[in-house]
Design an enzyme around this catalytic site. Structure first.
Site, PDB file in Angstrom:
ATOM      1  N   ASP A   1       3.880 -50.079  36.802  1.00  0.00           N
ATOM      2  CA  ASP A   1       4.251 -51.456  37.123  1.00  0.00           C
ATOM      3  C   ASP A   1       4.485 -52.257  35.847  1.00  0.00           C
ATOM      4  OD1 ASP A   1       4.141 -51.472  39.996  1.00  0.00           O
ATOM      5  OD2 ASP A   1       1.957 -51.327  39.836  1.00  0.00           O
TER       6      ASP A   1
ATOM      7  N   ASP B   1       3.940 -49.577  48.376  1.00  0.00           N
ATOM      8  CA  ASP B   1       3.161 -49.971  47.210  1.00  0.00           C
ATOM      9  C   ASP B   1       2.330 -51.198  47.550  1.00  0.00           C
ATOM     10  OD1 ASP B   1       2.151 -50.452  44.689  1.00  0.00           O
ATOM     11  OD2 ASP B   1       4.064 -51.073  43.814  1.00  0.00           O
TER      12      ASP B   1
ATOM     13  N   MET C   1       5.333 -56.002  34.586  1.00  0.00           N
ATOM     14  CA  MET C   1       5.322 -57.398  35.022  1.00  0.00           C
ATOM     15  C   MET C   1       5.551 -58.314  33.823  1.00  0.00           C
ATOM     16  SD  MET C   1       2.004 -57.289  37.551  1.00  0.00           S
ATOM     17  CE  MET C   1       1.639 -55.838  38.551  1.00  0.00           C
TER      18      MET C   1
ATOM     19  N   MET D   1       6.903 -53.543  49.398  1.00  0.00           N
ATOM     20  CA  MET D   1       5.612 -54.079  48.971  1.00  0.00           C
ATOM     21  C   MET D   1       4.776 -54.444  50.191  1.00  0.00           C
ATOM     22  SD  MET D   1       5.508 -53.971  45.672  1.00  0.00           S
ATOM     23  CE  MET D   1       3.937 -54.841  45.535  1.00  0.00           C
TER      24      MET D   1
ATOM     25  N   HIS E   1       8.515 -49.521  38.079  1.00  0.00           N
ATOM     26  CA  HIS E   1       8.746 -50.621  39.021  1.00  0.00           C
ATOM     27  C   HIS E   1       8.806 -51.927  38.235  1.00  0.00           C
ATOM     28  CE1 HIS E   1       6.882 -53.080  42.599  1.00  0.00           C
ATOM     29  NE2 HIS E   1       8.124 -53.422  42.353  1.00  0.00           N
TER      30      HIS E   1
ATOM     31  N   SER F   1      -0.709 -45.207  40.576  1.00  0.00           N
ATOM     32  CA  SER F   1      -0.265 -46.358  39.798  1.00  0.00           C
ATOM     33  C   SER F   1      -1.205 -46.617  38.629  1.00  0.00           C
ATOM     34  CB  SER F   1      -0.209 -47.603  40.694  1.00  0.00           C
ATOM     35  OG  SER F   1       0.034 -48.755  39.912  1.00  0.00           O
TER      36      SER F   1
ATOM     37  N   HIS G   1       3.405 -43.798  38.759  1.00  0.00           N
ATOM     38  CA  HIS G   1       3.955 -45.113  39.101  1.00  0.00           C
ATOM     39  C   HIS G   1       3.525 -46.116  38.033  1.00  0.00           C
ATOM     40  CE1 HIS G   1       5.603 -48.121  41.869  1.00  0.00           C
ATOM     41  NE2 HIS G   1       4.587 -48.894  41.498  1.00  0.00           N
TER      42      HIS G   1
ATOM     43  N   GLY H   1      -3.166 -47.302  43.478  1.00  0.00           N
ATOM     44  CA  GLY H   1      -3.923 -47.426  42.247  1.00  0.00           C
ATOM     45  C   GLY H   1      -5.391 -47.140  42.412  1.00  0.00           C
TER      46      GLY H   1
ATOM     47  N   MET I   1       8.877 -55.607  37.954  1.00  0.00           N
ATOM     48  CA  MET I   1       8.605 -56.889  38.601  1.00  0.00           C
ATOM     49  C   MET I   1       8.886 -57.978  37.572  1.00  0.00           C
ATOM     50  SD  MET I   1       5.237 -56.016  40.888  1.00  0.00           S
ATOM     51  CE  MET I   1       4.663 -54.534  40.061  1.00  0.00           C
TER      52      MET I   1
ATOM     53  N   GLY J   1      -2.208 -51.913  48.208  1.00  0.00           N
ATOM     54  CA  GLY J   1      -3.320 -51.767  49.126  1.00  0.00           C
ATOM     55  C   GLY J   1      -3.365 -50.431  49.835  1.00  0.00           C
TER      56      GLY J   1
ATOM     57  N   GLY K   1       1.892 -58.608  41.778  1.00  0.00           N
ATOM     58  CA  GLY K   1       1.344 -59.354  40.651  1.00  0.00           C
ATOM     59  C   GLY K   1      -0.013 -58.851  40.195  1.00  0.00           C
ATOM     60  N   PHE K   2      -0.840 -58.417  41.140  1.00  0.00           N
ATOM     61  CA  PHE K   2      -2.179 -57.960  40.783  1.00  0.00           C
ATOM     62  C   PHE K   2      -2.573 -56.766  41.640  1.00  0.00           C
ATOM     63  CE2 PHE K   2      -2.054 -62.417  39.584  1.00  0.00           C
ATOM     64  CZ  PHE K   2      -2.611 -62.394  38.311  1.00  0.00           C
TER      65      PHE K   2
END
Length: 215
Positions: free
Chosen positions: A34, A174, A36, A136, A65, A7, A32, A196, A67, A176, A141-142
């Protein structure tokens, strides 16, 4: 073999083109990305023009992805800018089936995602309409959040339901994901690992990806 999708949320944004080339050189399966909007999630990242600028830097699929609220407004733009897989959140659209159909009509693979607190039943009606299900394991978000182990049964249930119905969509995890949680995810039925920090901060991204491919 499980697929691995680094990511770029954890990449060096000052050198994104170089970072995407590094992902491909490390034998990753997908990139990947993200996106947002600061509305659906409390953070802003990148948009279609950045993806367009990055597209020449790698030939592997771009897994985008979204979001964002009302993702149906931007499907065509992401297709034009080089997305290969486009995932929308079940919580973000008023016409989930319609947006998934639109994604496929434009030649992309269609994905549906759900937040940790959303029941799997919310997305099951769309299993015939997707190429990937993104689960998820952190609140979106972070980056850099800790993996929520309470989501593991949802991964198992999703894989079991997929197999019982004779479907073949990817089960993507996705949030952690690191060496330890990656193994747990695969043991519970994941087919794609999006990560990530664990990959971009690894001493050798290629060696780490090779290890994960073997889970």
């Amino acid at each position: 073999m499980v697929k691995v999708a680094p990511s770029i949320l954890s990449a060096d944004f000052a050198r994104l083109g170089e970072e995407v080339r590094r992902v491909e050189a490390a034998k990753a399966d997908w990139v990947h990305i993200d996106v947002m909007d600061g509305v659906f999630v409390p953070n802003l990242t990148i948009g279609p023009e950045v993806i367009k600028a990055l597209r020449p830097h790698a030939s592997i699929p771009f897994d985008v992805h979204l979001m964002i609220e009302m993702p149906e407004r931007y499907v065509e733009r992401f297709a034009e800018c080089g997305a290969d897989l486009l995932t929308v959140h079940v919580e973000a659209s008023h016409d989930v089936k319609g947006v998934l159909s639109h994604i496929r009509r434009l030649g992309m693979k269609a994905g549906i995602s759900l937040n940790p607190g959303t029941e799997l039943a919310k997305v099951e009606p769309f299993f015939d309409d997707i190429d990937l299900l993104l689960i998820m394991t952190v609140q979106p978000g972070f980056g850099g959040q800790s993996f929520r182990t309470e989501v593991l049964p949802k991964i198992s249930q999703a894989r079991r339901t997929r197999d019982e119905r004779g479907l073949d969509f990817e089960v993507v995890i996705d949030g952690g994901v690191n060496r330890d949680t990656a193994r747990l995810c695969v043991e519970n039925g994941a087919t794609v690992l999006a990560a990530g920090s664990a990959l971009f901060k690894a001493k050798d991204m290629g060696a780490e990806i090779s290890l994960w491919h073997g889970f």
